[in-house]
Enzyme design. Sequence first.
Site, PDB file in Angstrom:
ATOM      1  N   ASP A  71      20.780  48.434 -35.017  1.00 52.71           N
ATOM      2  CA  ASP A  71      20.675  49.800 -34.531  1.00 52.71           C
ATOM      3  C   ASP A  71      21.565  50.670 -35.430  1.00 52.71           C
ATOM      4  O   ASP A  71      22.438  50.153 -36.132  1.00 52.71           O
ATOM      5  CB  ASP A  71      21.133  49.843 -33.069  1.00 52.71           C
ATOM      6  CG  ASP A  71      21.277  51.247 -32.534  1.00 52.71           C
ATOM      7  OD1 ASP A  71      20.331  52.040 -32.688  1.00 52.71           O
ATOM      8  OD2 ASP A  71      22.356  51.566 -31.992  1.00 52.71           O
TER       9      ASP A  71
ATOM     10  N   ASP B 293      24.004  48.485 -29.395  1.00 49.56           N
ATOM     11  CA  ASP B 293      25.025  48.836 -28.394  1.00 49.56           C
ATOM     12  C   ASP B 293      24.451  49.403 -27.112  1.00 49.56           C
ATOM     13  O   ASP B 293      25.211  49.713 -26.191  1.00 49.56           O
ATOM     14  CB  ASP B 293      25.987  49.873 -28.987  1.00 49.56           C
ATOM     15  CG  ASP B 293      25.304  51.223 -29.239  1.00 49.56           C
ATOM     16  OD1 ASP B 293      24.200  51.228 -29.826  1.00 49.56           O
ATOM     17  OD2 ASP B 293      25.865  52.259 -28.850  1.00 49.56           O
TER      18      ASP B 293
END
Length: 216
Positions: free
Chosen positions: A6, A162
């Site tokens: 990400d 996350d």
Amino acid sequence: MIIAFDLDGTLIDSARDLADAIGEMLESYGSPALPLDTVITMVGEGAPVLVARAVQRSGLSAPVEEALSRFLSIYDRRLMNHTRAYPGMIETLGIVVRRGPLAVLTNKPLGPSIGLLEALGMRGYFSRVIGGDSEYGRKPDPAGLLSLQALTPGDQLVMIGDSPADWKAAVHAGVPFVFAKYGFGASKFGSELPDTDLVIEHPRELDRVLDRVGRA
């Protein structure tokens, strides 16, 4: 091993620039800016969702498409005011790239994603960058993640992120998820953390955790 990262909250800390851009967009409609902590809870599912949530939270009647256009223009100008790679991340990329191809899978549009990676000296580590405006849609849709398997068919694919969107994309794709607990999106999990024992508190812990994925 194919390692997908990400972007916001995993590779880079972009929280303040995102919040400031949302604040300026809201102020352009005569509404006060939202606190940083509030905006962070809205980040992670792409710019259209972020803007829609901010407009709704502020009680504005502005068309979301128009507000999105304003936000993207403002964010392009603020892109690098405060955004930085997380400490130790660039060094970590130099280590883990030896394991196989690295990729970025983000819900941020491709243009600013590439711009940030280049400005922060990280673009060269990644074989592929997939933005939220791609044909694969946005996480938690696993299509973008699954498309990375074509980089080296048969290799283990792993997702590092996350936020709940990252975790759900990994679950839907049936691949291991490494939880970047240091990222600003981690707070969105609340008290129910993702169901994984692959957790890093700092980017420098990633290589050691990937050893465990490789042995699984």
